[in-house]
Design a protein around this motif. Structure first.
Motif, PDB file in Angstrom:
ATOM      1  N   ALA A   1       0.820  -1.219   0.000  1.00 54.92           N
ATOM      2  CA  ALA A   1       0.000   0.000   0.000  1.00 54.92           C
ATOM      3  C   ALA A   1       0.850   1.263   0.000  1.00 54.92           C
ATOM      4  N   PRO A   2       1.617   1.460  -1.054  1.00 57.71           N
ATOM      5  CA  PRO A   2       2.543   2.596  -1.063  1.00 57.71           C
ATOM      6  C   PRO A   2       1.892   3.910  -1.468  1.00 57.71           C
TER       7      PRO A   2
ATOM      8  N   GLU B   1      -1.934   4.604  -2.027  1.00 52.64           N
ATOM      9  CA  GLU B   1      -2.363   5.492  -0.949  1.00 52.64           C
ATOM     10  C   GLU B   1      -1.965   6.928  -1.286  1.00 52.64           C
TER      11      GLU B   1
ATOM     12  N   TYR C   1      -4.295   8.693   6.590  1.00 56.14           N
ATOM     13  CA  TYR C   1      -3.861   7.307   6.419  1.00 56.14           C
ATOM     14  C   TYR C   1      -4.570   6.359   7.392  1.00 56.14           C
TER      15      TYR C   1
ATOM     16  N   ILE D   1       0.825  -6.474   6.472  1.00 56.45           N
ATOM     17  CA  ILE D   1       2.278  -6.654   6.565  1.00 56.45           C
ATOM     18  C   ILE D   1       2.892  -5.319   6.175  1.00 56.45           C
ATOM     19  N   ARG D   2       3.537  -4.668   7.109  1.00 54.28           N
ATOM     20  CA  ARG D   2       4.041  -3.325   6.800  1.00 54.28           C
ATOM     21  C   ARG D   2       5.276  -3.028   7.643  1.00 54.28           C
TER      22      ARG D   2
HETATM   23  N1  GLU Z   1       0.928   4.137   2.821  1.00 50.60           N
HETATM   24  C1  GLU Z   1       1.574   3.558   3.957  1.00 50.60           C
HETATM   25  C2  GLU Z   1       3.065   3.614   3.740  1.00 50.60           C
HETATM   26  O1  GLU Z   1       3.471   3.805   2.622  1.00 50.60           O
HETATM   27  C3  GLU Z   1       1.129   2.130   4.071  1.00 50.60           C
HETATM   28  C4  GLU Z   1       1.402   1.469   5.357  1.00 50.60           C
HETATM   29  C5  GLU Z   1       0.614   0.153   5.364  1.00 50.60           C
HETATM   30  O2  GLU Z   1       1.066  -0.768   4.691  1.00 50.60           O
HETATM   31  O3  GLU Z   1      -0.413   0.093   6.031  1.00 50.60           O
HETATM   32  O4  GLU Z   1       3.853   3.499   4.646  1.00 50.60           O
END
Ligand code: GLU
Length: 552
Positions: free
Chosen positions: A39-40, A73, A233, A250-251
């Motif tokens: 989710a970048p 995102e 976010y 997973i982040r």
């Molecule tokens: N957009 C967030 C980031 O880039 C995503 C974090 C997530 O994976 O929830 O860090």
């Protein structure tokens, strides 16, 4: 007036959430299937950490017959760049990590749970924000940035926790009528979550990677919908991962401290929270200090670096799996020829703290990866890389038939050559095999035997008396020994070691003379194969050139 009226005043057109709950049906997957995502934000830079995350998420989804999707995102529109989505899509594609669902180009997507770009989901977030307002769990906040700044300064002065919470959360105590009045008067506002938490209470959380962690409850009334109508976010994460059926978030572990807030949001929205797996970042050893790979300081932090250098994707992925699960190395030792797809990745075996990125190790994996390829594969990859990054190499490789022979030296056998770590090594590695390149060679690093007359004698005798293209390897080898013997060198190294005074030098030294004259190098792959490819005429020409170039 009640909360429902207030909610209608703020979001008159938002749909009831039941609409979305029905539209995005529960996924019909087998028990234990993992649904995860990358989710970048499309900032024009794909960090190697993002690739690492995607590799893990996709592999787990595949292993469990789940789903891996790509969600963009882009709710912070100030940070956006042109083609940001395509950069991400292409990076994943280059590494064979295409998502099962989500964005497939700048503006296209596939899958039933979209839109997969947050800026296109505005009305969905607003519906859920409305739902919270209706229950008194969210409210409009009219504080100006000056007021917020004032609160911060006071908190700092009194050395207390910063933020919008408890007594500091001015707008949470407005009556419904006051709120409605301000809205009708056109005052500007954002929507805040009304946190039910207390800082002096603890929550227990089990992270799939980090294990059990305790946190104070969240008590911050965070912003959920910004002035531009888009979510923050935190709120978008909750709504999206709920509707998209994510089972595992997973982040990066920079988000671990947000878990209390996220769990609270899931709870207040009445959603089941996903499992969280917070990955330790990839670290770098910077003069003895361990730090995160930095976008600003480290070229290797960018995914594009690997493509530019020509480090094979397979090697990068294999190396990342090495970092991910410490048992990978043993698996690889026991399964030398298997594809990494067959390795069973386990989230609970991920290391809790950040692993060091080791370029030497990566290049070593690169060498092994390339050594397993056929000449045809090496050719194809090197050519594709050269087309983009090295015109000279591209030119050299245009003669495909010849290049395949060159790249085929010591390949496809039990102990294949392991001297190419990345496609950008290829040119320097094979250059001397191309006459128009070799013509310019001036360097002849002769070693033990460096007397001009002696070298001349070795080269001439070899070509006149001891070399034929038809000879097999053994005959070729025996002939070099004969040559050595004839000119007063020991035919065996062992003989020379036993009686050094009897000989001028040994067969190995004679061989080095041949190699240096032939290639300008002391180190090359199998000289027999090289000679076979060049053929007698070219060998003779190269020897003449070597004699001509001789200084002294
Ligand atoms: N957009 C967030 C980031 O880039 C995503 C974090 C997530 O994976 O929830 O860090």
């Amino acid at each position: 007036m009640d909360y429902k009226d207030l909610a209608n005043l703020i979001f008159p057109n938002a749909k009831d959430i039941s609409y979305y709950e029905e539209k995005y049906a529960k996924r019909n997957l087998k028990e234990g299937a993992i649904v995860s995502r990358f989710a970048p934000s499309p900032t024009g830079f794909v960090h190697i950490g993002g690739l690492y995350q995607s590799l893990i998420a996709k592999k787990l989804a595949k292993q469990t017959e789940g789903v891996f999707f790509l969600r963009i995102e882009d709710t912070d529109q100030k940070r956006e760049v042109e083609n940001g989505v395509s950069d991400i899509v292409n990076s994943l594609k280059e590494f064979g990590l295409e998502p099962d669902e989500g964005m497939t180009s700048e503006n296209e997507e596939k899958g039933e749970y979209g839109p997969y770009k947050q800026s296109l989901r505005k009305e969905i977030y607003q519906a859920y924000a409305k739902y919270l307002i209706e229950q008194g769990k969210a409210y409009p906040c009219f504080c100006t940035s000056e007021e917020i700044e004032e609160i911060r300064a006071k908190q700092e002065g009194a050395k207390i926790r910063p933020g919008y919470y408890g007594v500091w959360a001015k707008c949470r105590n407005n009556t419904i009528e006051e709120m409605a009045e301000k809205i009708k008067n056109g005052e500007k506002y954002i929507i805040r979550f009304k946190s039910p938490g207390r800082e002096d209470k603890k929550i227990k959380h089990h992270d799939v990677i980090k294990g059990n962690v305790d946190f104070p409850e969240n008590d911050q009334d965070i912003v959920i919908i910004k002035a531009d109508g888009l979510p923050t976010y935190h709120f978008a994460h909750t709504v999206d991962d709920h509707l998209m059926g994510t089972t595992h978030v997973i982040r990066g572990d920079e988000w671990l401290s947000s878990v209390p807030l996220h769990l609270q949001l899931f709870h207040e929205l009445g959603f089941k929270a996903p499992k969280y797996a917070h990955i330790a970042p990839i670290m770098k050893n910077d003069n003895g200090n361990k730090r995160k790979l930095s976008k600003r300081k480290d070229a290797e932090a960018a995914v594009s670096y690997y493509e530019e250098e020509g480090i094979p994707e397979e090697a990068v992925k294999e190396y990342l799996l090495n970092i991910a699960n410490s048992n990978f190395e043993n698996w690889r030792r026991a399964n030398k020829d298997k594809s990494i797809d067959e390795f069973e990745l386990q989230l609970n075996k991920m290391s809790v703290s950040g692993a060091l990125f080791d370029m030497i190790k990566l290049l070593d994996v690169g060498k092994t990866t390339i050594s397993r390829m056929s000449a045809e594969e090496v050719y194809k990859n090197a050519y594709n890389w050269a087309e983009k990054h090295d015109k000279e190499l591209e030119e050299m490789l245009k003669d495909k038939e010849y290049s395949l022979k060159v790249l085929g030296i010591e390949r496809g056998n039990k102990k294949p050559r392991k001297d190419i770590a990345k496609w950008s090594d290829v040119k320097e590695n094979i250059e001397y095999m191309y006459d128009n390149k070799f013509e310019k060679n001036k360097e002849y690093p002769y070693q033990v035997i460096n007397d001009k007359e002696e070298i001349k004698k070795i080269l001439n005798t070899f070509i006149e008396k001891y070399y034929k293209d038809e000879n097999d390897k053994q005959t070729w080898f025996d002939n070099i020994k004969e040559l050595a013997g004839e000119l007063g060198y020991a035919k065996e190294v062992k003989e020379f070691k036993e009686n050094p005074e009897k000989y001028k030098a040994h067969v190995g030294d004679v061989s080095t003379v041949l190699r240096v004259a032939l290639t300008g190098r002391t180190n090359t792959p199998d000289m027999y194969e090289i000679m076979q490819i060049l053929g007698k005429d070219k060998i003779a020409k190269r020897f003449e050139k070597a004699i001509k170039e001789m200084k002294v």
